[in-house]
Design an enzyme around this catalytic site. Structure first.
Site, short mmCIF file in Angstrom:
data_model
loop_
_atom_site.label_atom_id
_atom_site.label_comp_id
_atom_site.label_asym_id
_atom_site.label_seq_id
_atom_site.Cartn_x
_atom_site.Cartn_y
_atom_site.Cartn_z
N HIS A 1 70.49 -2.92 -81.13
CA HIS A 1 69.20 -2.53 -80.57
C HIS A 1 69.38 -1.53 -79.43
CE1 HIS A 1 67.84 -6.78 -81.99
NE2 HIS A 1 67.74 -5.90 -82.96
N HIS B 1 63.69 -7.63 -81.15
CA HIS B 1 64.33 -6.63 -81.99
C HIS B 1 63.50 -5.35 -81.89
CE1 HIS B 1 66.65 -9.99 -83.96
NE2 HIS B 1 65.79 -10.59 -83.17
C1 LIG Z 1 72.18 -3.74 -88.98
C2 LIG Z 1 70.93 -3.62 -88.16
C3 LIG Z 1 69.99 -4.63 -88.17
C4 LIG Z 1 68.83 -4.52 -87.43
N1 LIG Z 1 67.91 -5.49 -87.56
C5 LIG Z 1 66.72 -5.33 -86.95
C6 LIG Z 1 65.69 -6.26 -87.20
O1 LIG Z 1 65.85 -7.20 -87.98
N2 LIG Z 1 64.50 -6.07 -86.58
C7 LIG Z 1 64.30 -5.04 -85.71
O2 LIG Z 1 63.24 -4.95 -85.14
N3 LIG Z 1 65.27 -4.15 -85.46
C8 LIG Z 1 66.46 -4.26 -86.09
N4 LIG Z 1 67.42 -3.32 -85.89
C9 LIG Z 1 67.13 -2.19 -84.98
C10 LIG Z 1 66.05 -1.25 -85.48
O3 LIG Z 1 66.11 -1.13 -86.88
C11 LIG Z 1 66.20 0.12 -84.79
O4 LIG Z 1 66.03 -0.04 -83.40
C12 LIG Z 1 65.17 1.14 -85.25
O5 LIG Z 1 65.07 1.17 -86.64
C13 LIG Z 1 65.56 2.52 -84.71
O6 LIG Z 1 64.62 3.48 -85.08
P1 LIG Z 1 64.82 4.99 -84.69
O7 LIG Z 1 63.67 5.73 -85.24
O8 LIG Z 1 65.08 5.07 -83.21
O9 LIG Z 1 66.14 5.46 -85.33
P2 LIG Z 1 66.59 5.48 -86.92
O10 LIG Z 1 65.68 4.64 -87.72
O11 LIG Z 1 68.03 5.17 -86.97
O12 LIG Z 1 66.32 6.97 -87.36
C14 LIG Z 1 67.15 8.04 -87.03
C15 LIG Z 1 67.24 8.94 -88.26
O13 LIG Z 1 67.74 10.19 -87.88
C16 LIG Z 1 68.73 10.60 -88.80
N5 LIG Z 1 69.60 11.49 -88.06
C17 LIG Z 1 70.35 11.21 -86.99
N6 LIG Z 1 71.01 12.31 -86.57
C18 LIG Z 1 70.66 13.32 -87.41
C19 LIG Z 1 71.01 14.68 -87.50
N7 LIG Z 1 71.87 15.24 -86.65
N8 LIG Z 1 70.46 15.43 -88.47
C20 LIG Z 1 69.59 14.88 -89.36
N9 LIG Z 1 69.22 13.57 -89.32
C21 LIG Z 1 69.75 12.80 -88.35
C22 LIG Z 1 69.38 9.31 -89.22
O14 LIG Z 1 70.10 9.42 -90.42
C23 LIG Z 1 68.19 8.39 -89.31
O15 LIG Z 1 67.56 8.45 -90.56
C24 LIG Z 1 68.61 -3.40 -86.61
C25 LIG Z 1 69.56 -2.40 -86.57
C26 LIG Z 1 70.71 -2.49 -87.35
C27 LIG Z 1 71.70 -1.38 -87.32
#
Ligand SMILES: Cc1cc2nc3c(=O)[nH]c(=O)nc-3n(C[C@H](O)[C@H](O)[C@H](O)COP(=O)(O)OP(=O)(O)OC[C@H]3O[C@@H](n4cnc5c(N)ncnc54)[C@H](O)[C@@H]3O)c2cc1C
Ligand SMILES: *[C@@H]1O[C@H](CO)[C@@H](O)[C@H](O)[C@H]1NC(C)=O
Ligand SMILES: *[C@@H]1O[C@H](CO)[C@@H](O)[C@H](O)[C@H]1NC(C)=O
Ligand SMILES: *[C@@H]1O[C@H](CO)[C@@H](O)[C@H](O)[C@H]1NC(C)=O
Ligand SMILES: *[C@@H]1O[C@H](CO)[C@@H](O)[C@H](O)[C@H]1NC(C)=O
Ligand SMILES: *[C@@H]1O[C@H](CO)[C@@H](O)[C@H](O)[C@H]1NC(C)=O
Ligand SMILES: *[C@@H]1O[C@H](CO)[C@@H](O)[C@H](O)[C@H]1NC(C)=O
Ligand SMILES: *[C@@H]1O[C@H](CO)[C@@H](O)[C@H](O)[C@H]1NC(C)=O
Ligand SMILES: *[C@@H]1O[C@H](CO)[C@@H](O)[C@H](O)[C@H]1NC(C)=O
Ligand SMILES: *[C@@H]1O[C@H](CO)[C@@H](O)[C@H](O)[C@H]1NC(C)=O
Ligand SMILES: *[C@@H]1O[C@H](CO)[C@@H](O)[C@H](O)[C@H]1NC(C)=O
Length: 595
Positions: free
Chosen positions: A527, A571
């Protein structure tokens, strides 16, 4: 090409492409080089932005995602299979630097590398955090729009409460008035009952003072024992890709999604005045050609807590001296990019049980696993529609806990837990046998780490140091959480069920032994937040303003988990969705206003 001509050109092309499908697998097929908005990262937040901005028919939006499509990825669809996505092409495979407080261990740091980002690989828990978490965001940013009450419309725009796969009677397992039924992303109670459910509920009676029943931990008050709510739609994962980019939205001719393409840098556009960064450079691999597109309005960075600061730093936006030291030419001095990384430590513990009715029977028995897969394929029911976790317990340290003589209470309010327990009907240690598992999480960590570049090559992995257990507060709280888990299982409800401690916990009874058990067992809670944190306008620290614009520059916003200045007490996906929904409204408002 003049902007008007460019957008006309795009309209024509996008009508053609749009009617086929606005997904491009490579940069050759990309229709044009100018878009109103370019969203970097088709993850949890990025797809919300793409969906909401393309509600405006005349705005062309391009999403650039590094990973492949989520479609047909079985481990991402079937909830029980989600752990199988780690260390595959769907995972960025990040690791931490050696963690000082963990005897120098290096930990895996999973992040989704496919459309939907981490919402396509996570464990699907739906937890909003406490009302005080958001009220603290409002307070530190001096923007009341981030308060719990003011975010309620955005919670509801995101959430689409749905019936669980088994259609059981859910009366009393949640509070309908706390939920949204008309949003986009599905949320449900468990669609398969675990055999441990009745004993867990009985524990709230046996030990109700310490572990009271909470009918809905997502009401803003998460303390107590509640039924798990998950982003699961019937028998399937609901991710930002399956929901916000569902076929009915992908039909929009103004929505374009480019897959398998890594954004390498954001380039400065124009001269004079505050620097504007609206040109996005990308490539399909380290040796492939670099291409560029430009956003006429804004670039939205949604690369996540690691991707976003890596892109900013690679673009020269960060601490100028630190960037020079790794060979990156500074373009804008913004010293806090990548700093203040915060995550929750997590620890899995297991106890032997006197039952075969645990999910260990699935992971250890291929015949059973095959039969259950057949059942899921037949009608999307059965034990594979859930993860195996069934309840969350949120607790506070006692007010008179000795740790508060050394550290001020890091929680934002009295309704906010210091630690969480996740109860799983099966083992968490990969041991043979039948178990009950309890994962303990420090919800309110104090320590901060950072993300830095190891080189000027955007295809190299960044150095990620979450500083896990960096403060004695975390070690203390994790130890207390393990003791709390042990007390939970000492309730009369478990007398004929729990046989004894398993794994390393067998040898950990004194505080010193427990501390060592914690140090050797702790993992990242996955997280991470804070690497592009919001702060008040004009504050002497932070990376983005409360409207999520990067401080001091034009054309660039950050919308993802990196903007959270503190990790919320649960989470992180629901908070990311909520932040993204509000961000989309702020972006719309700022451009409508200028029309
Ligand atoms: C194994 C695991 C289990 C989890 N379980 C839970 C849960 O049960 N419940 C919960 O609430 N949270 C959970 N989390 C945390 C939660 O899922 C994340 O905090 C949230 O999804 C993050 O969202 P985001 O939009 O910040 O990033 P992300 O969803 O990671 O999006 C970032 C995106 O940008 C892309 N990207 C990155 N760099 C580049 C680049 N240079 N060029 C092009 N694309 C790029 C990535 O590929 C990705 O698709 C979990 C996380 C993990 C890893
Ligand atoms: C992660 O590691 C796996 C296994 O080594 C590999 O197949 C995959 O390509 C890696 N992921 C990425 C995004 O490089
Ligand atoms: C569900 O359970 C509640 C309380 O136990 C009961 O009042 C209600 O009638 C049940 N609903 C259905 C559809 O069975
Ligand atoms: C890199 O990407 C280009 C397309 O941009 C492709 O032609 C080339 O084969 C790729 N190289 C590797 C090593 O995958
Ligand atoms: C980290 O966050 C704290 C609290 O929000 C703030 O006071 C501090 O200045 C931040 N430090 C950096 C380096 O961003
Ligand atoms: C569990 O299964 C084993 C092997 O089939 C059997 O010997 C044992 O009695 C079962 N235990 C319980 C508690 O049902
Ligand atoms: C295996 O465990 C699941 C989940 O608890 C349970 O539903 C199922 O009945 C068990 N199956 C067997 C054969 O024990
Ligand atoms: C494995 O599962 C099958 C199918 O449910 C069952 O018949 C068999 O007894 C199980 N094997 C063991 C060792 O429990
Ligand atoms: C789903 O399929 C399983 C096995 O194929 C069957 O036992 C079950 O009754 C079916 N459930 C529904 C709701 O159709
Ligand atoms: C990153 O954090 C580590 C450990 O917490 C610290 O030693 C290092 O100086 C930090 N680096 C930067 C650039 O802040
Ligand atoms: C517990 O300690 C004993 C004695 O030192 C050792 O033999 C055993 O392997 C330990 N068990 C675990 C699970 O660490």
């Amino acid at each position: 090409m003049r902007p008007q001509l460019a957008s006309l050109f795009l309209c024509v092309l996008s009508t053609i492409y749009g009617s086929l499908a606005a997904v491009y697998n490579g940069i050759e097929s990309l229709p044009g080089i100018e878009f109103d908005f370019v969203v970097v990262g088709g993850g949890t937040a990025g797809n919300v932005i793409a969906n909401r901005l393309t509600e405006h028919h005349s705005w062309n939006v391009l999403v650039i995602e590094s990973g492949p499509t989520n479609e047909g990825v079985e481990d991402s669809i079937i909830p029980f299979y989600s752990p199988g996505l780690q260390k595959t092409r769907y995972d960025w495979n990040f690791t931490t630097t050696p963690q000082q407080a963990l005897n120098g261990r290096i930990l895996d740091y999973p992040r989704g590398h496919l459309l939907g980002g981490t919402s396509s690989i996570n464990s699907m828990f739906y937890t909003r955090g406490s009302s005080a978490d958001f009220d603290r965001y409002a307070q530190v940013t001096r923007d009341p729009g981030w308060s719990w009450n003011n975010l309620q419309p955005y919670i509801r725009k995101n959430e689409r409460w749905t019936a669980p796969a088994d259609h059981h009677n859910t009366t009393g397992e949640f509070t309908p008035s706390a939920h949204g039924f008309g949003g986009i992303n599905a949320v449900s109670l468990s669609g398969w009952p675990q055999a441990t459910g009745p004993r867990i509920i009985q524990t709230t009676v046996d030990l109700g003072d310490e572990f009271p029943y909470n009918q809905d931990p997502n009401s803003g008050n998460p303390l107590g024992v509640g039924w798990l709510q998950s982003t699961i739609d019937g028998g399937r994962r609901s991710s930002s890709a399956t929901s916000y980019l569902a076929p009915k939205f992908m039909k929009r001719p103004n929505l374009h999604v480019l897959l398998n393409t890594r954004v390498t840098r954001i380039l400065r556009t124009g001269k004079g005045g505050p620097p504007a960064f609206r040109t996005v450079e990308f490539a399909q691999n380290a040796t492939g050609p670099r291409r560029r597109v430009t956003a006429t309005k804004e670039v939205i960075l949604s690369g996540g807590t690691f991707g976003t600061p890596q892109i900013l730093l690679s673009s020269g936006i960060g601490d100028a001296a630190e960037l020079k030291a790794v060979g990156v030419e500074p373009t804008f001095h913004l010293p806090d990019v990548g700093k203040n990384l915060s995550d929750q430590p997590i620890l899995g513990s297991s106890w032997f049980v006197n039952s075969n009715d645990t999910i260990d029977n699935i992971t250890s028995n291929a015949t059973l696993a095959a039969a259950l897969l057949q059942q899921w394929q037949a009608n999307e029911t059965g034990p594979l529609v859930v993860t195996g976790a069934s309840h969350i317990v949120n607790s506070r340290l006692p007010d008179d806990s000795p740790i508060f003589r050394r550290y001020p209470d890091p929680s934002p309010g009295g309704n906010t837990p210091h630690f969480e327990m996740i109860i799983v009907n099966g083992g968490l240690g990969g041991l043979p046998g039948h178990f009950i598992g309890i994962a303990t999480v420090v919800s309110t960590p104090i320590s901060r780490g950072n993300l830095t570049l190891g080189s000027a090559n955007p295809f190299d992995k960044p150095l990620i140091d979450p500083g896990l257990l960096g403060s004695p507060f975390e070690l203390f709280t994790m130890r207390e959480a393990v003791k709390s888990a042990t007390r939970f299982l000492s309730a009369p409800a478990w007398a004929d069920y729990v046989v004894g401690r398993a794994g390393g916990l067998q040898n950990a009874t004194t505080d010193e032994e427990l501390d060592e058990y914690v140090r050797t067992g702790v993992a990242v809670g996955a997280h991470p937040v804070g690497t592009a944190a919001m702060s008040a306008k004009g504050a002497g620290y932070g990376v983005v303003d409360p409207d999520l614009r990067v401080k001091g520059v034009k054309g660039l916003r950050v919308v993802d988990a990196s903007v959270m200045p503190f990790v919320p007490c649960g989470h992180t996906q629901a908070p990311v969705y909520i932040i993204a929904e509000r961000a989309a409204d702020m972006i719309k408002a700022s451009w409508d206003a200028e029309v």
